[in-house]
Design an enzyme around this catalytic site. Structure first.
Site, PDB file in Angstrom:
ATOM      1  N   GLU A 146     -70.747 -59.348  -6.935  1.00 21.76           N
ATOM      2  CA  GLU A 146     -71.600 -58.403  -7.646  1.00 21.76           C
ATOM      3  C   GLU A 146     -70.809 -57.927  -8.860  1.00 21.76           C
ATOM      4  O   GLU A 146     -69.955 -57.063  -8.748  1.00 21.76           O
ATOM      5  CB  GLU A 146     -71.976 -57.205  -6.754  1.00 21.76           C
ATOM      6  CG  GLU A 146     -73.049 -56.360  -7.386  1.00 21.76           C
ATOM      7  CD  GLU A 146     -72.904 -54.853  -7.153  1.00 21.76           C
ATOM      8  OE1 GLU A 146     -73.893 -54.138  -7.319  1.00 21.76           O
ATOM      9  OE2 GLU A 146     -71.809 -54.380  -6.827  1.00 21.76           O
ATOM     10  N   ASP A 163     -68.895 -56.401  -3.016  1.00 18.09           N
ATOM     11  CA  ASP A 163     -69.466 -55.290  -3.753  1.00 18.09           C
ATOM     12  C   ASP A 163     -68.560 -54.873  -4.917  1.00 18.09           C
ATOM     13  O   ASP A 163     -67.337 -54.837  -4.782  1.00 18.09           O
ATOM     14  CB  ASP A 163     -69.642 -54.102  -2.794  1.00 18.09           C
ATOM     15  CG  ASP A 163     -70.269 -52.919  -3.484  1.00 18.09           C
ATOM     16  OD1 ASP A 163     -71.388 -53.084  -3.997  1.00 18.09           O
ATOM     17  OD2 ASP A 163     -69.629 -51.847  -3.532  1.00 18.09           O
TER      18      ASP A 163
END
Ligand SMILES: *[C@@H]1O[C@H](CO)[C@@H](O)[C@H](O)[C@H]1NC(C)=O
Ligand SMILES: *[C@@H]1O[C@H](CO)[C@@H](O)[C@H](O)[C@H]1NC(C)=O
Ligand SMILES: *[C@@H]1O[C@H](CO)[C@@H](O)[C@H](O)[C@H]1NC(C)=O
Ligand SMILES: *[C@@H]1O[C@H](CO)[C@@H](O)[C@H](O)[C@H]1NC(C)=O
Ligand SMILES: *[C@@H]1O[C@H](CO)[C@@H](O)[C@H](O)[C@H]1NC(C)=O
Ligand SMILES: *[C@@H]1O[C@H](CO)[C@@H](O)[C@H](O)[C@H]1NC(C)=O
Length: 688
Positions: free
Chosen positions: A400, A345
């Site tokens: 990401e 993330d």
């Protein structure tokens, strides 16, 4: 597996730079890449020389936290800035004097809890524990052990958390081997708690029984789980982690999660963890913040240690103990829970001191190599990727990243950061932009094609039309942009087809198909969007009176064949099964030869298939000539207008198209097709 492994590259370039010589604009940064690579090697060599090698270093969880050894339970904790420490819990009536800990020269505190005289463990399984410490100022602070494998609310659901010593008598017995590594990732992004139609927190077990079969039936080969790492605040969606080695106790036990993963493997599904190493919850009593009373320890002190928007703590990736903690954390999920891959993330936030806030990346390489680049963050990502890929050859890592960092998904020895794939974060933005700002007549075919295909050479991309980001309250899903209020009344197949629903269903299918067909080397769908889930996602929180109404996914809508949702669902399945057969995601990028602005037609070849899209809102094209590379006869693989998907069946399903010699769109042959308005066709050459 002994030390760090380097794949030697005799490519004639300075070590760790070869990719810079494939791109003239990147070449000026080769010296920076070289220095970065040398630092990476140095970190690895230090781990080899002083920490017993990668394998040993990344098994920190076998040393730290609670481990059962022959004499008893050993508990260890790194806490540099306290003057005393002791273990407290139900087992010693929370008596601060009963189990004092001893410090060694590396600031690691340790205590042994011997076995009971009857041979039983000195701390009962499933009992609460904490560490109590004294700061140099004399303040007594109680914390949840940093490496704890389970944490639960102390009293009710709104209270602070406690650590739990978890050591079931019988370890989980795994039944299924993981499937082989997919080369055409089709990812189903899911969150356990919202995975039921009821307004409640769903469990790992419910997910195993009810949702895994749905995912497998839809033809996905990977499930990506969000919100697994323990987070005291449910409404953070799992992004404010409090206990890194504990899986969320809201959904069940660690064994329940293992069964979920094991069952997924049995269904042929790879399982990814959405791993949050970019930041940590700032909650002091529940999480890692101020673990030893100072604002540093695992984090940077001062401003550098706080994310200005997320109000969370930022790790000090340059600190050896933080590297041990985080690298061991990834390794723990790969070995203990058998996750097959990780979605890291917010890596943009880790790679830049500005965290990507208020920065527009234009693609100018100077934006990636300057004083705003956070080398410690990047080196940590290289270490993680290097470690994972060497120890677990079948693991897949996904970044990401919103910055477009060059080399993010190239191997480290070439100058890369070592991820396997990146998420195509710009594609959902494009769809929102088109749906929000442009009438259908003014959609630009060239822009769509460019946006879906303009990706870095030799770096793999996961395409998606929308993810959880677009489903969250405040955003809007594609289904909602398209059909909005009408979804409440007009989704029954018994109600007349309205123009809004007709357009919505057609474009929903076409948007998914062109994104999967053109946008990358992998595909991702967020749960529910496969059938155009109505409404948004909102977790129970103060602002909505702790309401669970929007914290659920109404799978019942997709299962009801009297509802049009079920037809969108069937289309998703047909699309994924066709991909499984023709594997276009692992095929080279498409050859696009038509993006016609007046006709609103896009045509391309990929995976040996011929793809034709007519986005025109009113015009159906008769005898439309589409160029093709191969002579022969073509049949339909997929037709968005098929009645099975609530289309109008305007195209004859068994239609055969014969190629005609003659150059069209730069191709030596062409076929003539009837391509109705808002329809897409995928064709394949019939075997002779
Ligand atoms: C914490 O300990 C480190 C060394 O272990 C020291 O450098 C630092 O100054 C200490 N910080 C505080 C706030 O005590
Ligand atoms: C302190 O303990 C840790 C954990 O057992 C160990 O890895 C480290 O080498 C020890 N440090 C010293 C100086 O003995
Ligand atoms: C948690 O707090 C909210 C708001 O105060 C309340 O509505 C809810 O009932 C509480 N839950 C429990 C289990 O106490
Ligand atoms: C964070 O910590 C405080 C206590 O310091 C507590 O009251 C609060 O509920 C905790 N959790 C969250 C999710 O904020
Ligand atoms: C795709 O479109 C989005 C939204 O307009 C934009 O931010 C992005 O830069 C575009 N990407 C490409 C490669 O054209
Ligand atoms: C469809 O839904 C809307 C409400 O959003 C309603 O006004 C309309 O009458 C419904 N039916 C048809 C056939 O349009």
């Amino acid at each position: 597996m002994e030390g760090c492994v380097f794949r030697s590259r005799n490519d004639g370039y300075p070590a760790g730079t070869s990719m810079a010589f494939q791109d003239p604009w990147l070449k000026p940064y080769a010296p920076i890449m070289h220095r970065r690579y040398l630092r990476y090697r140095e970190l690895c060599e230090n781990i080899d020389n002083y920490e017993g090698g990668w394998d040993h270093f990344t098994r920190g969880y076998e040393k730290f936290g609670f481990n059962v050894v022959s004499e008893g339970i050993i508990y260890r904790e790194w806490a540099p800035n306290v003057t005393s420490a002791s273990l407290i819990g139900d087992f010693n009536n929370w008596n601060r004097n009963a189990n004092p800990m001893k410090r060694n020269e590396s600031n690691v505190w340790e205590t042994l809890i011997p076995h009971r005289s009857d041979g039983g463990l000195g701390i009962p399984h499933n009992s609460k524990v904490k560490i109590s410490m004294t700061t140099p100022e004399g303040e007594v602070i109680d914390r949840i052990p940093a490496w704890i494998r389970r944490a639960v609310p102390e009293s009710d659901i709104n209270s602070t958390y406690s650590g739990v010593f978890w050591h079931p008598e019988k370890p989980y017995e795994w039944r299924n081997a993981a499937p082989s590594k997919p080369e055409n990732l089709k990812i189903y992004e899911a969150h356990v708690g919202i995975s039921s139609p009821e307004p409640k927190i769903a469990s790992y077990n419910e997910f195993t029984e009810n949702v895994l079969p749905h995912i497998a039936r839809l033809g996905y080969n990977t499930v990506q789980l969000m919100g697994i790492m323990e987070h005291a605040y449910y409404a953070s969606f799992g992004y404010q982690v409090t206990n890194f080695f504990a899986v969320s106790s809201r959904f069940g036990t660690p064994e329940d999660l293992k069964r979920l993963i094991d069952t997924a493997h049995g269904l042929g599904l790879y399982v990814f963890l959405d791993i949050v190493h970019s930041h940590a919850s700032s909650n002091v009593s529940d999480g890692l913040n101020k673990f030893d009373g100072t604002d540093q320890c695992y984090f940077h002190s001062g401003d550098r240690g706080y994310h200005p928007i997320w109000n969370s703590r930022l790790f000090n990736y340059g600190e050896l103990e933080v590297q041990r903690f985080l690298l061991s954390n990834v390794r723990f999920y790969a070995s203990e829970y058998r996750f097959d891959g990780f979605r890291f993330d917010a890596v943009t936030s880790m790679m830049f001191h500005h965290h990507g806030i208020g920065v527009g990346f234009t693609g100018n390489y100077a934006e990636y190599f300057n004083e705003q680049t956070d080398d410690d963050g990047i080196l940590y990502l290289m270490l993680t990727n290097g470690m994972l890929h060497n120890i677990f050859p079948n693991i897949i890592t996904i970044a990401e990243d919103a910055s477009g960092m060059p080399g993010l998904c190239r191997i480290i020895e070439e100058g890369g950061i070592g991820f396997d794939q990146r998420l195509a974060m710009a594609i959902p933005e494009m769809w929102v932009k088109l749906l929000k700002e442009y009438s259908d007549e003014s959609w630009n075919m060239g822009y769509i094609v460019h946006n879906l295909t303009n990706r870095r050479d030799l770096e793999k991309t996961i395409a998606y039309c929308e993810s959880h980001d677009q489903a969250l309250v405040g955003s809007k899903t594609i289904a909602f942009w398209l059909m909005d209020q009408e979804m409440y009344q007009n989704m029954s197949i018994q109600s007349p087809m309205t123009t809004v629903i007709d357009r919505g269903l057609s474009l929903h299918k076409m948007i998914r198909l062109i994104t999967q067909g053109l946008g990358g080397e992998g595909y991702l769908n967020f749960e529910g969007n496969e059938f155009g889930h109505p409404e948004w996602l909102d977790f129970p929180r103060e602002g909505n009176n702790y309401n669970y109404h929007y914290a659920r996914r109404q799978f019942n809508l997709a299962q009801d064949s009297l509802l049009r949702y079920s037809k969108l669902n069937e289309f998703d399945r047909a699309m994924n099964l066709a991909e499984q057969e023709y594997k276009w995601l692992k095929s080279p990028q498409a050859w696009i030869y038509l993006a016609h602005e007046d006709d609103k037609v896009i045509a391309f070849e990929r995976g040996g298939l011929l793809w034709i899209f007519n986005f025109h809102p009113t015009k159906s094209h008769v005898d439309y000539q589409v160029g093709t590379g191969s002579a022969g006869s073509y049949k339909i693989v997929l037709n968005t207008d098929d009645a099975r998907f609530e289309g109008h069946n305007r195209v004859e399903p068994h239609q055969v198209y014969f190629s005609i010699p003659g150059e069209r769109h730069g191709r030596p042959q062409y076929i003539q097709v009837y391509i109705p308005t808002r329809t897409a066709l995928v064709l394949t050459l019939r075997p002779e």
